[in-house]
Design a protein around this motif. Structure first.
Motif, PDB file in Angstrom:
ATOM      1  N   LEU A  41      -6.065 -15.342   6.949  1.00  0.00           N
ATOM      2  CA  LEU A  41      -5.333 -16.088   5.925  1.00  0.00           C
ATOM      3  C   LEU A  41      -5.400 -17.573   6.252  1.00  0.00           C
ATOM      4  N   ASN A  42      -5.350 -18.404   5.211  1.00  0.00           N
ATOM      5  CA  ASN A  42      -5.284 -19.842   5.469  1.00  0.00           C
ATOM      6  C   ASN A  42      -3.821 -20.227   5.703  1.00  0.00           C
ATOM      7  N   SER A  43      -3.597 -21.481   6.116  1.00  0.00           N
ATOM      8  CA  SER A  43      -2.244 -21.921   6.486  1.00  0.00           C
ATOM      9  C   SER A  43      -1.258 -21.788   5.340  1.00  0.00           C
ATOM     10  N   LYS A  44      -1.682 -22.129   4.123  1.00  0.00           N
ATOM     11  CA  LYS A  44      -0.778 -22.031   2.976  1.00  0.00           C
ATOM     12  C   LYS A  44      -0.355 -20.582   2.741  1.00  0.00           C
ATOM     13  N   SER A  45      -1.305 -19.669   2.826  1.00  0.00           N
ATOM     14  CA  SER A  45      -0.981 -18.244   2.636  1.00  0.00           C
ATOM     15  C   SER A  45      -0.036 -17.744   3.720  1.00  0.00           C
ATOM     16  N   ILE A  46      -0.242 -18.209   4.936  1.00  0.00           N
ATOM     17  CA  ILE A  46       0.638 -17.787   6.032  1.00  0.00           C
ATOM     18  C   ILE A  46       2.060 -18.257   5.761  1.00  0.00           C
ATOM     19  N   MET A  47       2.205 -19.470   5.245  1.00  0.00           N
ATOM     20  CA  MET A  47       3.542 -19.990   4.922  1.00  0.00           C
ATOM     21  C   MET A  47       4.154 -19.221   3.743  1.00  0.00           C
ATOM     22  N   ASP A  48       3.340 -18.956   2.706  1.00  0.00           N
ATOM     23  CA  ASP A  48       3.836 -18.255   1.520  1.00  0.00           C
ATOM     24  C   ASP A  48       4.143 -16.791   1.799  1.00  0.00           C
ATOM     25  N   LEU A  49       3.387 -16.196   2.698  1.00  0.00           N
ATOM     26  CA  LEU A  49       3.542 -14.769   3.010  1.00  0.00           C
ATOM     27  C   LEU A  49       4.027 -14.614   4.447  1.00  0.00           C
ATOM     28  N   SER A  50       5.087 -15.297   4.779  1.00  0.00           N
ATOM     29  CA  SER A  50       5.545 -15.347   6.168  1.00  0.00           C
ATOM     30  C   SER A  50       5.914 -13.977   6.735  1.00  0.00           C
ATOM     31  N   ASN A  51       6.210 -13.022   5.885  1.00  0.00           N
ATOM     32  CA  ASN A  51       6.558 -11.688   6.400  1.00  0.00           C
ATOM     33  C   ASN A  51       5.429 -10.679   6.159  1.00  0.00           C
ATOM     34  N   ALA A  52       4.183 -11.173   6.021  1.00  0.00           N
ATOM     35  CA  ALA A  52       3.034 -10.273   5.896  1.00  0.00           C
ATOM     36  C   ALA A  52       2.768  -9.611   7.245  1.00  0.00           C
ATOM     37  N   VAL A  53       2.437  -8.330   7.198  1.00  0.00           N
ATOM     38  CA  VAL A  53       2.169  -7.562   8.421  1.00  0.00           C
ATOM     39  C   VAL A  53       0.849  -6.824   8.247  1.00  0.00           C
ATOM     40  N   VAL A  54      -0.003  -6.911   9.244  1.00  0.00           N
ATOM     41  CA  VAL A  54      -1.259  -6.163   9.259  1.00  0.00           C
ATOM     42  C   VAL A  54      -1.059  -4.945  10.137  1.00  0.00           C
ATOM     43  N   LYS A  55      -1.393  -3.780   9.606  1.00  0.00           N
ATOM     44  CA  LYS A  55      -1.250  -2.542  10.374  1.00  0.00           C
ATOM     45  C   LYS A  55      -2.607  -1.880  10.521  1.00  0.00           C
ATOM     46  N   HIS A  56      -2.953  -1.515  11.756  1.00  0.00           N
ATOM     47  CA  HIS A  56      -4.128  -0.692  12.008  1.00  0.00           C
ATOM     48  C   HIS A  56      -3.658   0.747  11.924  1.00  0.00           C
ATOM     49  N   LEU A  57      -4.166   1.476  10.959  1.00  0.00           N
ATOM     50  CA  LEU A  57      -3.752   2.862  10.766  1.00  0.00           C
ATOM     51  C   LEU A  57      -4.611   3.781  11.631  1.00  0.00           C
ATOM     52  N   PRO A  58      -4.170   4.998  11.856  1.00  0.00           N
ATOM     53  CA  PRO A  58      -4.931   5.916  12.724  1.00  0.00           C
ATOM     54  C   PRO A  58      -6.335   6.210  12.174  1.00  0.00           C
ATOM     55  N   ARG A  59      -7.280   6.284  13.078  1.00  0.00           N
ATOM     56  CA  ARG A  59      -8.670   6.633  12.752  1.00  0.00           C
ATOM     57  C   ARG A  59      -8.732   8.151  12.663  1.00  0.00           C
ATOM     58  N   ILE A  60      -9.133   8.670  11.502  1.00  0.00           N
ATOM     59  CA  ILE A  60      -9.129  10.121  11.339  1.00  0.00           C
ATOM     60  C   ILE A  60     -10.552  10.675  11.260  1.00  0.00           C
ATOM     61  N   SER A  61     -11.285  10.380  10.209  1.00  0.00           N
ATOM     62  CA  SER A  61     -12.615  10.972  10.069  1.00  0.00           C
ATOM     63  C   SER A  61     -13.707   9.912   9.992  1.00  0.00           C
ATOM     64  N   ASP A  63     -15.452   6.071  11.780  1.00  0.00           N
ATOM     65  CA  ASP A  63     -15.542   5.311  13.021  1.00  0.00           C
ATOM     66  C   ASP A  63     -14.690   4.041  12.951  1.00  0.00           C
ATOM     67  N   HIS A  64     -14.082   3.770  11.792  1.00  0.00           N
ATOM     68  CA  HIS A  64     -13.205   2.606  11.609  1.00  0.00           C
ATOM     69  C   HIS A  64     -11.770   3.040  11.348  1.00  0.00           C
ATOM     70  N   CYS A  65     -10.818   2.264  11.856  1.00  0.00           N
ATOM     71  CA  CYS A  65      -9.410   2.438  11.490  1.00  0.00           C
ATOM     72  C   CYS A  65      -9.190   1.741  10.156  1.00  0.00           C
ATOM     73  N   PRO A  66      -8.531   2.362   9.219  1.00  0.00           N
ATOM     74  CA  PRO A  66      -8.162   1.622   8.018  1.00  0.00           C
ATOM     75  C   PRO A  66      -7.147   0.546   8.395  1.00  0.00           C
ATOM     76  N   ILE A  67      -7.200  -0.583   7.708  1.00  0.00           N
ATOM     77  CA  ILE A  67      -6.201  -1.620   7.950  1.00  0.00           C
ATOM     78  C   ILE A  67      -5.433  -1.854   6.663  1.00  0.00           C
ATOM     79  N   LEU A  68      -4.166  -2.154   6.826  1.00  0.00           N
ATOM     80  CA  LEU A  68      -3.267  -2.328   5.698  1.00  0.00           C
ATOM     81  C   LEU A  68      -2.604  -3.689   5.817  1.00  0.00           C
ATOM     82  N   LEU A  69      -2.678  -4.476   4.743  1.00  0.00           N
ATOM     83  CA  LEU A  69      -1.929  -5.728   4.673  1.00  0.00           C
ATOM     84  C   LEU A  69      -0.680  -5.426   3.867  1.00  0.00           C
ATOM     85  N   GLN A  70       0.456  -5.454   4.528  1.00  0.00           N
ATOM     86  CA  GLN A  70       1.721  -5.126   3.889  1.00  0.00           C
ATOM     87  C   GLN A  70       2.485  -6.426   3.660  1.00  0.00           C
TER      88      GLN A  70
END
Length: 101
Positions: A41-61, A63-70
């Motif tokens: 994210l750029n600085s403006k987005s970080i300020m606007d979305l100050s409570n954004a959380v990135v989650k690495h979800l479990p790898r199931i089937s 070779d990559h873990c899905p990632i979620l921007l909440q």
């Protein structure tokens, strides 16, 4: 890549969950783990979305873990009812609090 990110004001905002997002699915010493997937994210987005959380979800089937921007828009809602009593005006300190409210 690093120069591009710096010149364009992109920042890695961190994550919750497993440290790595990719595995080559090999066994033993041949196994490789890396954090390939990121959210920038750029600085403006970080300020606007100050409570954004990135989650690495479990790898199931894969070779990559899905990632979620909440992005949570948590606004404090106070549903408590406040009842004003005229006697509060008789306290000097309370006048400022009443005026602000």
């Amino acid at each position: 890549m690093k120069e591009f990110m710096t010149n364009n004001d992109y920042h890695d905002i961190g994550f919750n969950g497993p440290n790595y997002t990719w595995c080559n699915n090999k066994e033993g010493l041949a196994r490789i783990w890396e954090r390939l997937d990121r959210i920038w994210l750029n600085s403006k987005s970080i300020m606007d979305l100050s409570n954004a959380v990135v989650k690495h979800l479990p790898r199931i089937s894969s070779d990559h873990c899905p990632i979620l921007l909440q992005i949570e828009n948590k606004k404090m809602h106070n549903n408590r009812e406040i009842r004003f009593k005229n006697m509060w005006c008789s306290y000097e300190v309370a006048k400022g609090i009443i005026a602000k409210s």
